[in-house]
Design a protein around this motif. Structure first.
Motif, PDB file in Angstrom:
ATOM      1  N   THR A   1       0.842  -1.193   0.000  1.00 35.72           N
ATOM      2  CA  THR A   1       0.000   0.000   0.000  1.00 35.72           C
ATOM      3  C   THR A   1       0.876   1.241   0.000  1.00 35.72           C
ATOM      4  O   THR A   1       2.069   1.179   0.307  1.00 35.72           O
ATOM      5  CB  THR A   1      -0.907   0.022   1.245  1.00 35.72           C
ATOM      6  OG1 THR A   1      -0.088  -0.005   2.416  1.00 35.72           O
ATOM      7  CG2 THR A   1      -1.851  -1.170   1.253  1.00 35.72           C
ATOM      8  N   ARG A   2       0.299   2.354  -0.354  1.00 38.78           N
ATOM      9  CA  ARG A   2       0.984   3.654  -0.353  1.00 38.78           C
ATOM     10  C   ARG A   2       2.258   3.642  -1.197  1.00 38.78           C
ATOM     11  O   ARG A   2       3.293   4.166  -0.817  1.00 38.78           O
ATOM     12  CB  ARG A   2       1.281   4.107   1.076  1.00 38.78           C
ATOM     13  CG  ARG A   2       0.039   4.250   1.940  1.00 38.78           C
ATOM     14  CD  ARG A   2       0.284   4.602   3.413  1.00 38.78           C
ATOM     15  NE  ARG A   2       1.615   4.970   3.804  1.00 38.78           N
ATOM     16  CZ  ARG A   2       2.098   6.234   3.838  1.00 38.78           C
ATOM     17  NH1 ARG A   2       1.340   7.231   3.488  1.00 38.78           N
ATOM     18  NH2 ARG A   2       3.324   6.468   4.241  1.00 38.78           N
TER      19      ARG A   2
ATOM     20  N   LYS B   1       5.780   5.870  -0.792  1.00 36.69           N
ATOM     21  CA  LYS B   1       7.041   5.170  -0.515  1.00 36.69           C
ATOM     22  C   LYS B   1       8.082   5.481  -1.580  1.00 36.69           C
ATOM     23  O   LYS B   1       9.264   5.663  -1.270  1.00 36.69           O
ATOM     24  CB  LYS B   1       6.793   3.667  -0.411  1.00 36.69           C
ATOM     25  CG  LYS B   1       6.001   3.305   0.837  1.00 36.69           C
ATOM     26  CD  LYS B   1       5.610   1.856   0.849  1.00 36.69           C
ATOM     27  CE  LYS B   1       4.702   1.576   2.041  1.00 36.69           C
ATOM     28  NZ  LYS B   1       4.123   0.249   2.007  1.00 36.69           N
TER      29      LYS B   1
ATOM     30  N   ARG C   1       9.393   8.963  -1.026  1.00 34.96           N
ATOM     31  CA  ARG C   1      10.393   8.928   0.052  1.00 34.96           C
ATOM     32  C   ARG C   1      11.715   8.383  -0.470  1.00 34.96           C
ATOM     33  O   ARG C   1      12.788   8.868  -0.109  1.00 34.96           O
ATOM     34  CB  ARG C   1       9.868   8.065   1.214  1.00 34.96           C
ATOM     35  CG  ARG C   1      10.800   7.943   2.365  1.00 34.96           C
ATOM     36  CD  ARG C   1      10.925   9.262   3.099  1.00 34.96           C
ATOM     37  NE  ARG C   1      11.679   9.037   4.316  1.00 34.96           N
ATOM     38  CZ  ARG C   1      12.447   9.943   4.871  1.00 34.96           C
ATOM     39  NH1 ARG C   1      12.522  11.142   4.346  1.00 34.96           N
ATOM     40  NH2 ARG C   1      13.112   9.671   5.955  1.00 34.96           N
TER      41      ARG C   1
ATOM     42  N   ALA D   1       6.903  -2.673   3.620  1.00 35.20           N
ATOM     43  CA  ALA D   1       6.281  -1.893   4.689  1.00 35.20           C
ATOM     44  C   ALA D   1       6.862  -0.474   4.719  1.00 35.20           C
ATOM     45  O   ALA D   1       7.870  -0.177   4.064  1.00 35.20           O
ATOM     46  CB  ALA D   1       6.474  -2.582   6.037  1.00 35.20           C
ATOM     47  N   ASP D   2       6.251   0.385   5.523  1.00 32.66           N
ATOM     48  CA  ASP D   2       6.627   1.806   5.547  1.00 32.66           C
ATOM     49  C   ASP D   2       8.098   2.048   5.864  1.00 32.66           C
ATOM     50  O   ASP D   2       8.739   2.863   5.227  1.00 32.66           O
ATOM     51  CB  ASP D   2       5.749   2.570   6.546  1.00 32.66           C
ATOM     52  CG  ASP D   2       4.337   2.767   6.009  1.00 32.66           C
ATOM     53  OD1 ASP D   2       4.148   2.743   4.787  1.00 32.66           O
ATOM     54  OD2 ASP D   2       3.427   2.953   6.836  1.00 32.66           O
ATOM     55  N   ASP D   3       8.638   1.405   6.863  1.00 30.73           N
ATOM     56  CA  ASP D   3      10.014   1.689   7.282  1.00 30.73           C
ATOM     57  C   ASP D   3      11.036   0.665   6.800  1.00 30.73           C
ATOM     58  O   ASP D   3      12.186   0.685   7.240  1.00 30.73           O
ATOM     59  CB  ASP D   3      10.072   1.788   8.811  1.00 30.73           C
ATOM     60  CG  ASP D   3       9.344   3.020   9.324  1.00 30.73           C
ATOM     61  OD1 ASP D   3       9.334   4.041   8.602  1.00 30.73           O
ATOM     62  OD2 ASP D   3       8.791   2.969  10.434  1.00 30.73           O
TER      63      ASP D   3
END
Length: 96
Positions: free
Chosen positions: A20-21, A25, A28, A55-57
């Motif tokens: 997702t997103r 990402k 970033r 994942a995000d991080d």
């Protein structure tokens, strides 16, 4: 995908993996590439794609690991000079 082939691989793997997103990402990743350089971020994105980490991080985590890791030439290889094994001297008394 202007970062490099690792970014392209990440994009190709992220969708089918259900990430997702993706736009956020990748935005970033572009910011990080501006600061750290395309090569580092491209390598991290390629590793993330290979490991299925979206994942995000995850990208920051992989970049941190790469920064802390020694180059392959500096890694200590296990051999007789760097062994943590007890050795075989304990077996000498067996059968006596």
């Amino acid at each position: 995908m202007g970062i490099g082939p690792g970014a392209g691989r990440w994009l190709k793997e992220a969708g089918p993996a259900g990430a997702t997103r993706i736009r956020a990402k990748m935005a970033r990743a572009v910011e990080l590439a501006t600061v750290l350089g395309n090569d580092r971020v491209d390598q991290a994105l390629g590793l993330a794609a290979t490991a299925g980490r979206f994942a995000d991080d995850d990208l920051l985590s992989i970049l941190g690991h790469l920064a802390d890791s020694k180059p392959a030439g500096e890694v200590v290889r296990a051999d007789e000079a760097h062994s943590v094994q007890n050795g075989t001297s304990g077996w000498q008394a067996l059968g006596q």
